[in-house]
Design a protein around this motif. Structure first.
Motif, PDB file in Angstrom:
ATOM      1  N   SER A  38      10.738 -53.760 -58.253  1.00 52.22           N
ATOM      2  CA  SER A  38      10.805 -53.987 -59.684  1.00 52.22           C
ATOM      3  C   SER A  38      10.685 -55.483 -60.036  1.00 52.22           C
ATOM      4  O   SER A  38      11.221 -55.850 -60.009  1.00 52.22           O
ATOM      5  CB  SER A  38      10.881 -52.884 -60.573  1.00 52.22           C
ATOM      6  OG  SER A  38      11.240 -51.340 -59.837  1.00 52.22           O
ATOM      7  N   ALA A  39       9.953 -55.345 -61.463  1.00 54.36           N
ATOM      8  CA  ALA A  39      10.533 -56.481 -62.625  1.00 54.36           C
ATOM      9  C   ALA A  39      11.868 -56.501 -62.749  1.00 54.36           C
ATOM     10  O   ALA A  39      12.618 -55.393 -63.131  1.00 54.36           O
ATOM     11  CB  ALA A  39       9.885 -56.589 -64.002  1.00 54.36           C
ATOM     12  N   THR A  44       9.166 -56.340 -67.927  1.00 55.84           N
ATOM     13  CA  THR A  44       7.882 -55.457 -67.977  1.00 55.84           C
ATOM     14  C   THR A  44       8.103 -55.111 -69.853  1.00 55.84           C
ATOM     15  O   THR A  44       6.087 -55.187 -70.130  1.00 55.84           O
ATOM     16  CB  THR A  44       7.038 -53.963 -67.291  1.00 55.84           C
ATOM     17  OG1 THR A  44       8.263 -54.619 -65.839  1.00 55.84           O
ATOM     18  CG2 THR A  44       6.565 -53.683 -67.662  1.00 55.84           C
ATOM     19  N   GLU A 123       6.729 -58.498 -61.515  1.00 57.63           N
ATOM     20  CA  GLU A 123       7.001 -58.514 -59.793  1.00 57.63           C
ATOM     21  C   GLU A 123       7.184 -59.871 -59.035  1.00 57.63           C
ATOM     22  O   GLU A 123       8.071 -59.563 -58.420  1.00 57.63           O
ATOM     23  CB  GLU A 123       6.755 -57.144 -59.855  1.00 57.63           C
ATOM     24  CG  GLU A 123       7.439 -55.836 -60.064  1.00 57.63           C
ATOM     25  CD  GLU A 123       6.804 -55.317 -60.941  1.00 57.63           C
ATOM     26  OE1 GLU A 123       6.251 -56.349 -62.213  1.00 57.63           O
ATOM     27  OE2 GLU A 123       7.405 -54.031 -61.657  1.00 57.63           O
ATOM     28  N   PHE A 186       4.029 -51.833 -58.337  1.00 59.75           N
ATOM     29  CA  PHE A 186       4.069 -52.123 -59.140  1.00 59.75           C
ATOM     30  C   PHE A 186       2.283 -52.143 -59.086  1.00 59.75           C
ATOM     31  O   PHE A 186       1.828 -52.719 -59.950  1.00 59.75           O
ATOM     32  CB  PHE A 186       4.306 -52.623 -60.355  1.00 59.75           C
ATOM     33  CG  PHE A 186       3.854 -52.440 -62.149  1.00 59.75           C
ATOM     34  CD1 PHE A 186       3.665 -51.284 -62.650  1.00 59.75           C
ATOM     35  CD2 PHE A 186       4.133 -53.814 -62.635  1.00 59.75           C
ATOM     36  CE1 PHE A 186       3.022 -51.547 -63.453  1.00 59.75           C
ATOM     37  CE2 PHE A 186       3.420 -53.681 -64.091  1.00 59.75           C
ATOM     38  CZ  PHE A 186       3.090 -52.877 -64.399  1.00 59.75           C
ATOM     39  N   ARG A 200       2.615 -47.891 -65.408  1.00 55.45           N
ATOM     40  CA  ARG A 200       4.027 -47.914 -66.015  1.00 55.45           C
ATOM     41  C   ARG A 200       4.820 -47.075 -64.695  1.00 55.45           C
ATOM     42  O   ARG A 200       4.937 -45.922 -64.227  1.00 55.45           O
ATOM     43  CB  ARG A 200       4.762 -48.303 -67.228  1.00 55.45           C
ATOM     44  CG  ARG A 200       4.448 -48.835 -68.230  1.00 55.45           C
ATOM     45  CD  ARG A 200       4.847 -50.190 -68.130  1.00 55.45           C
ATOM     46  NE  ARG A 200       5.488 -50.189 -67.848  1.00 55.45           N
ATOM     47  CZ  ARG A 200       7.055 -50.239 -68.648  1.00 55.45           C
ATOM     48  NH1 ARG A 200       6.556 -50.729 -70.370  1.00 55.45           N
ATOM     49  NH2 ARG A 200       7.906 -51.132 -68.129  1.00 55.45           N
ATOM     50  N   GLU A 201       6.014 -47.607 -64.556  1.00 51.21           N
ATOM     51  CA  GLU A 201       6.895 -46.994 -63.477  1.00 51.21           C
ATOM     52  C   GLU A 201       6.298 -46.825 -62.052  1.00 51.21           C
ATOM     53  O   GLU A 201       6.655 -45.964 -61.144  1.00 51.21           O
ATOM     54  CB  GLU A 201       7.460 -45.440 -63.537  1.00 51.21           C
ATOM     55  CG  GLU A 201       8.591 -45.496 -65.418  1.00 51.21           C
ATOM     56  CD  GLU A 201       9.474 -46.382 -65.464  1.00 51.21           C
ATOM     57  OE1 GLU A 201      10.144 -46.038 -64.444  1.00 51.21           O
ATOM     58  OE2 GLU A 201       9.696 -47.089 -66.387  1.00 51.21           O
ATOM     59  N   GLY A 202       5.439 -47.626 -62.093  1.00 50.40           N
ATOM     60  CA  GLY A 202       5.050 -47.990 -60.712  1.00 50.40           C
ATOM     61  C   GLY A 202       5.261 -47.962 -59.673  1.00 50.40           C
ATOM     62  O   GLY A 202       4.667 -47.804 -57.980  1.00 50.40           O
ATOM     63  N   SER A 203       6.635 -48.564 -59.311  1.00 47.43           N
ATOM     64  CA  SER A 203       6.891 -49.440 -58.459  1.00 47.43           C
ATOM     65  C   SER A 203       7.658 -48.055 -56.943  1.00 47.43           C
ATOM     66  O   SER A 203       7.700 -48.276 -56.185  1.00 47.43           O
ATOM     67  CB  SER A 203       8.409 -50.125 -58.841  1.00 47.43           C
ATOM     68  OG  SER A 203       7.329 -51.622 -58.821  1.00 47.43           O
TER      69      SER A 203
END
Ligand code: ASP
Ligand code: MG
Length: 431
Positions: A38-39, A44, A123, A186, A200-203
């Motif tokens: 993630s970032a 983010t 990311e 993400f 959001r929270e897509g990782s």
């Protein structure tokens, strides 16, 4: 067999965290290994704020944020690489400049499109630093661009996966050359190469997509907690860890509001029977939690979920008529139209009760519409307790001293709706 590891923002929030990540990975020599990142930290959120400022014409604030982003990432690079920072710092600079340029180029586009061309850079920055650090720490590493792997439609900010094309592109990712593949969570891109994001929270979802396409052995999500719990440890003083639950049970818990793994993430794994393990990056000895096919452990420990800020609507026909199917259909149709979801539905002969999240901007139009044809009583400031696999004694203990405004139950799930004022403080699950 391929392993997929996912690291969230907290696990790479600064130089010390990235060093710890390097040490952790050194303990996992098996290959192929795909690392989805993630970032860094709260990047983010910072990028979302930067976007909002630019779109509101606050150019100076946009600028400040962009420079803060640049400075924070460069300072991490300097702390990590010291005298050898040059080449990595250059790549970070180039990415921040590209972000600035893309962001300006698309300033007149609609927000979701503009969002993806801006926020997706978190990311790209984090993986550039992490990948370089792993290389520096002596691990053979290859940085891969998720925009060349994950192909989506152009539904910006919530892009849908083109599974067929993605599977083809991902195939070579697990090449058996001993190098760890580091890639972004993400983000993806359309078939024309325009950057998209998965929500959001897509990782976690990104890790599941890659695992699905590679038929990986397992996905591990590394977190700052040892695993999944049967209740939120911030609300319950004696929550216990769930070491094994099934995909179905995890989806049930998420549906009822538990902050477990998003069902979207579980779908691609469930289809290929790939287990998902949640593990602590702070304590490698701590027993993890695993979500998989096995349903045997689901009923062993009751799980509890609290949902606050609930509103209960008790809806009755005005003419002493039955709440029959046509009326239920009519009411639920209006609910769908209002874009609302009921967390509890309970029907009586002359009543339909709906428990809804309390967003006023969507609730008010629904209530106005219902009041034209029905008698509606509303109760606000409620907390919904959902218990999976409760026995009568547990249910009685948790309900004692609390007034239940609505109840529902079936073989494996019980729900009780209480005034929030009776739900403050720490809860205790009686043994
Ligand atoms: N960085 C993205 C977010 O904060 C994706 C993720 O972390 O899963 O939502
Ligand atoms: Mg996250």
């Amino acid at each position: 067999m391929t392993q997929v590891f996912k690291f969230g923002g907290a696990s790479i929030q600064d130089a010390a965290a990235i060093r710890r990540l390097g040490k952790l990975l050194a303990r996992f020599p098996a290959r192929p290994l795909i690392v989805v990142v993630s970032a860094m930290g709260k990047t983010t959120n910072a990028l979302e704020a930067l976007l909002a400022e630019a779109r509101n014409g606050k150019t100076a604030d946009y600028h400040d944020r962009l420079e803060t982003l640049r400075r924070d990432h460069l300072s991490t690079v300097e702390t990590l690489f010291g005298a050898k920072a040059g080449p990595v710092a250059e790549r970070v600079e180039a990415l921040v400049n590209e972000l600035d340029q893309l962001h300006r180029q698309h300033a007149s586009r609609d927000r979701p499109f503009h969002y993806d061309q801006t926020v997706g850079f978190g990311e790209l920055l984090s993986t550039t630093i992490v990948s370089a650090w792993l290389h520096e720490a002596g691990m053979a590493t290859a940085w891969r661009d998720a925009r060349e792997l994950v192909v989506t439609d152009d539904c910006h900010q919530a892009a849908n996966i083109d599974w067929e094309t993605t599977a083809k592109r991902v195939r070579g990712l697990a090449a058996d050359d001993g190098r760890i593949r580091v890639t972004q969570g993400f983000i993806g891109s359309t078939s024309e190469g325009v950057m998209t994001t998965l929500g959001r929270e897509g990782s976690d979802f990104s890790a599941a997509i890659l695992a699905h396409c590679l038929e990986a052995e397992e996905v591990t999500i590394w977190k700052d907690v040892p695993g999944l719990f049967n209740a939120d440890p911030r609300r319950f003083d004696n929550a216990v860890q769930l070491e094994r639950i099934s995909y179905d049970e995890a989806v049930e818990l998420a549906w009822h509001g538990a902050k477990v793994i998003h069902p979207k993430t579980l779908g691609p794994l469930q289809q290929k029977s790939i287990p998902l393990t949640v593990r602590s990056f702070e304590d490698l000895e701590a027993p993890p939690s695993t979500i998989g096919r096995d349903t045997r452990f689901d009923t062993q420990t009751p799980s509890l979920v609290l949902r606050d800020e609930q509103t209960l609507l008790e809806i009755r026909p005005r003419d002493f008529a039955f709440m029959d199917e046509p009326r239920q259909h009519d009411i639920l149709g209006r609910l769908v139209e209002a874009g609302l979801h009921a967390n509890l539905i309970d029907a009586g002969a002359m009543r339909l009760s709906l428990c809804l999240d309390g967003h006023p901007e969507r609730l008010e139009p629904l209530i106005t519409s219902l009041c034209t044809d029905y008698a509606v009583v509303r109760h606000e400031d409620l907390t919904l307790l959902t218990i999976r696999h409760a026995d009568d004694a547990l249910l009685a203990a948790l309900s004692s001293g609390r007034d239940s405004l609505a109840e529902r139950g079936n073989a494996d799930t019980a729900q009780r709706l209480f005034p929030s004022t009776q739900c403050q403080g720490t809860w205790h699950i009686p043994g």
